[in-house]
Each structure stands twice: as C-alpha cells, then as structure tokens.
Write a protein that holds these residues in place. Structure first.
Motif, short mmCIF file in Angstrom:
data_model
loop_
_atom_site.label_atom_id
_atom_site.label_comp_id
_atom_site.label_asym_id
_atom_site.label_seq_id
_atom_site.Cartn_x
_atom_site.Cartn_y
_atom_site.Cartn_z
N VAL A 97 0.86 -1.18 0.00
CA VAL A 97 0.00 0.00 0.00
C VAL A 97 0.90 1.23 0.00
O VAL A 97 2.08 1.16 0.34
CB VAL A 97 -0.96 0.03 1.21
N GLU A 98 0.32 2.36 -0.36
CA GLU A 98 1.07 3.62 -0.44
C GLU A 98 1.77 3.91 0.87
O GLU A 98 1.17 3.82 1.94
CB GLU A 98 0.12 4.76 -0.80
N ARG A 149 7.28 -14.01 -8.03
CA ARG A 149 5.88 -13.95 -8.45
C ARG A 149 5.00 -13.45 -7.30
O ARG A 149 4.08 -12.66 -7.50
CB ARG A 149 5.41 -15.32 -8.93
N LYS A 150 5.30 -13.90 -6.08
CA LYS A 150 4.53 -13.46 -4.92
C LYS A 150 4.71 -11.95 -4.73
O LYS A 150 3.73 -11.23 -4.49
CB LYS A 150 4.99 -14.21 -3.68
N LEU A 151 5.94 -11.46 -4.84
CA LEU A 151 6.18 -10.02 -4.73
C LEU A 151 5.45 -9.26 -5.83
O LEU A 151 4.91 -8.18 -5.59
CB LEU A 151 7.69 -9.73 -4.80
N SER A 152 5.41 -9.83 -7.01
CA SER A 152 4.70 -9.20 -8.13
C SER A 152 3.19 -9.20 -7.89
O SER A 152 2.53 -8.18 -8.10
CB SER A 152 5.03 -9.95 -9.42
N ASP A 153 2.65 -10.32 -7.45
CA ASP A 153 1.21 -10.42 -7.21
C ASP A 153 0.74 -9.46 -6.13
O ASP A 153 -0.41 -9.02 -6.14
CB ASP A 153 0.83 -11.85 -6.80
N ARG A 154 1.62 -9.13 -5.19
CA ARG A 154 1.24 -8.28 -4.06
C ARG A 154 1.62 -6.81 -4.28
O ARG A 154 1.52 -5.99 -3.37
CB ARG A 154 1.89 -8.80 -2.78
N GLY A 155 2.10 -6.48 -5.50
CA GLY A 155 2.33 -5.08 -5.84
C GLY A 155 3.71 -4.54 -5.53
O GLY A 155 3.93 -3.34 -5.60
N TRP A 156 4.68 -5.39 -5.18
CA TRP A 156 6.02 -4.93 -4.86
C TRP A 156 6.91 -4.85 -6.10
O TRP A 156 7.83 -4.05 -6.16
CB TRP A 156 6.67 -5.85 -3.84
N LEU A 157 6.66 -5.73 -7.08
CA LEU A 157 7.44 -5.77 -8.32
C LEU A 157 6.48 -5.80 -9.49
O LEU A 157 5.29 -6.09 -9.34
CB LEU A 157 8.32 -7.03 -8.38
N VAL A 158 7.02 -5.54 -10.68
CA VAL A 158 6.26 -5.65 -11.92
C VAL A 158 6.84 -6.79 -12.73
O VAL A 158 8.07 -6.85 -12.91
CB VAL A 158 6.33 -4.33 -12.74
N ARG A 159 5.99 -7.68 -13.21
CA ARG A 159 6.44 -8.80 -14.06
C ARG A 159 6.21 -8.39 -15.50
O ARG A 159 5.10 -8.04 -15.89
CB ARG A 159 5.66 -10.06 -13.73
N THR A 160 7.27 -8.45 -16.29
CA THR A 160 7.16 -8.10 -17.71
C THR A 160 6.57 -9.27 -18.48
O THR A 160 6.46 -10.39 -17.96
CB THR A 160 8.54 -7.74 -18.31
N ALA A 161 6.20 -9.03 -19.73
CA ALA A 161 5.63 -10.08 -20.57
C ALA A 161 6.62 -11.21 -20.80
O ALA A 161 6.21 -12.35 -21.02
CB ALA A 161 5.18 -9.48 -21.90
N SER A 162 7.90 -10.93 -20.72
CA SER A 162 8.91 -11.96 -20.94
C SER A 162 9.24 -12.74 -19.67
O SER A 162 10.12 -13.58 -19.67
CB SER A 162 10.19 -11.32 -21.50
N ARG A 164 10.33 -11.43 -16.78
CA ARG A 164 11.36 -10.79 -15.97
C ARG A 164 10.70 -9.84 -14.98
O ARG A 164 9.54 -9.48 -15.14
CB ARG A 164 12.33 -10.01 -16.87
N TYR A 165 11.46 -9.43 -13.98
CA TYR A 165 10.89 -8.59 -12.91
C TYR A 165 11.67 -7.31 -12.77
O TYR A 165 12.89 -7.28 -12.92
CB TYR A 165 10.90 -9.37 -11.58
N ARG A 166 10.92 -6.23 -12.46
CA ARG A 166 11.53 -4.92 -12.24
C ARG A 166 10.78 -4.23 -11.10
O ARG A 166 9.64 -4.58 -10.81
CB ARG A 166 11.51 -4.09 -13.51
N PRO A 167 11.42 -3.24 -10.48
CA PRO A 167 10.74 -2.52 -9.39
C PRO A 167 9.53 -1.75 -9.92
O PRO A 167 9.46 -1.40 -11.09
CB PRO A 167 11.80 -1.56 -8.86
N CYS A 168 8.57 -1.49 -9.03
CA CYS A 168 7.38 -0.71 -9.41
C CYS A 168 7.76 0.74 -9.63
O CYS A 168 8.64 1.28 -9.09
CB CYS A 168 6.32 -0.78 -8.33
#
Length: 168
Positions: A97-98, A149-162, A164-168
C-alpha cells in the motif's frame, strides 16, 4: 536458362514446404509453452495455498467418521507466543500500500527487492538466485521464481511479458 528457372522453382517449393513445417513446429512449441506457463500459475497458487505442501489444501474427504466426545481437559496456563510474519495466517508478503516500506518484508524478501532494484534492467529468477548466492539448478531457481511472483502479485514488483521482474 531453363535449368536455372527449374532449379529456382524447385528450391522455392522446397523452402516453402520447410517453412510450413517450421511454422507448424513453432505453433506446437508455443502451445506447450502456454501449457507450462498455466501449470506454473496453478502450481504457484497451490504452493501458496498449502504453504508449499506443508499444510492441507482444504480438500474435504467424503463423509468423515464422527469422533467420540472428548473428555473435558483442564484449562492450560497461558503461554507467551511470539508472532511474526507467516505465523497464524499472517502473510509473509503483505499487499503493498502507499507509503509501505521494505521493513514490512522479511529479510530474504528485502534482499530480493535490493537485488532487483540494483539491477540495470528487468531481471530473471536465475539472476536473483545468483545474487542470493544460490546454485543455478532448477531446484534452486524455482523457489526464487515463486518468491518473485509473490512479490509481483502483491504489488512490490512488476512482471514483464517476458517473465522478468523490475521494481514498481
């Protein structure tokens, strides 16, 4: 002159057949990749729901036998319990969350976030596993992929189409 034209037509037909076979093979490979991606999602959901198979999935067995009435036991004395992330149904990775900082994450997840944030671009699970000092075998990379994936699902990271993961 006719020989060159005949050879050219024959070669074009040969290559067209080969291209069609390759297109068919590519379609089959893409279908298999899609199936495997779907399996990853289902397995990830199962692993999260069952804590990696360490607790029951909630599937009910048919008609359980009624248990006999237990005899009442005396009240136990209160015991001090330390509660931390993952205890008593708490999520190890909370929804972001913010204004929420990395201190809301466990030390391992904070380390993963540092590795992703310190990278030049989007990272693969293998890159993060290496950053954590793990081997690059599938058995060591898959848990990292699940954590990402868990970090991505919960809004901490962004999963690219390929994938890969990057920060939000």
């Amino acid at each position: 002159m006719t020989d060159v034209l005949t050879w050219t037509i024959g070669r074009r037909l040969e290559l067209a057949k080969r291209a069609e076979l390759l297109r068919k093979e590519l379609g089959e490979l893409e279908l298999e990749v899609a199936r495997l991606e779907a399996a990853e999602v289902v397995f990830g959901q199962w692993a999260e729901a069952t804590d990696g198979g360490r607790r029951p999935s909630g599937i009910v067995s048919p008609e359980p036998e009624p248990e006999p009435e237990p005899e009442p036991e005396p009240e136990p004395e209160p015991v001090a319990v330390t509660v931390g992330p993952g205890a008593g149904g708490m999520r190890v990775v909370p929804d972001r969350v913010e204004g929420m900082g990395l201190q809301a994450l466990t030390s391992e997840y904070r380390r993963i976030m540092e590795i992703v944030a310190g990278a030049d671009g989007p990272v693969m699970a293998k890159d993060v596993a290496v950053g954590l000092g793990r081997e690059t075998t599938p058995g060591k990379i898959e848990p990292v992929r699940g954590q990402l994936r868990k970090l991505s699902d919960r809004g901490w990271l962004v999963r690219t189409a390929s994938g890969r993961y990057r920060p939000c």
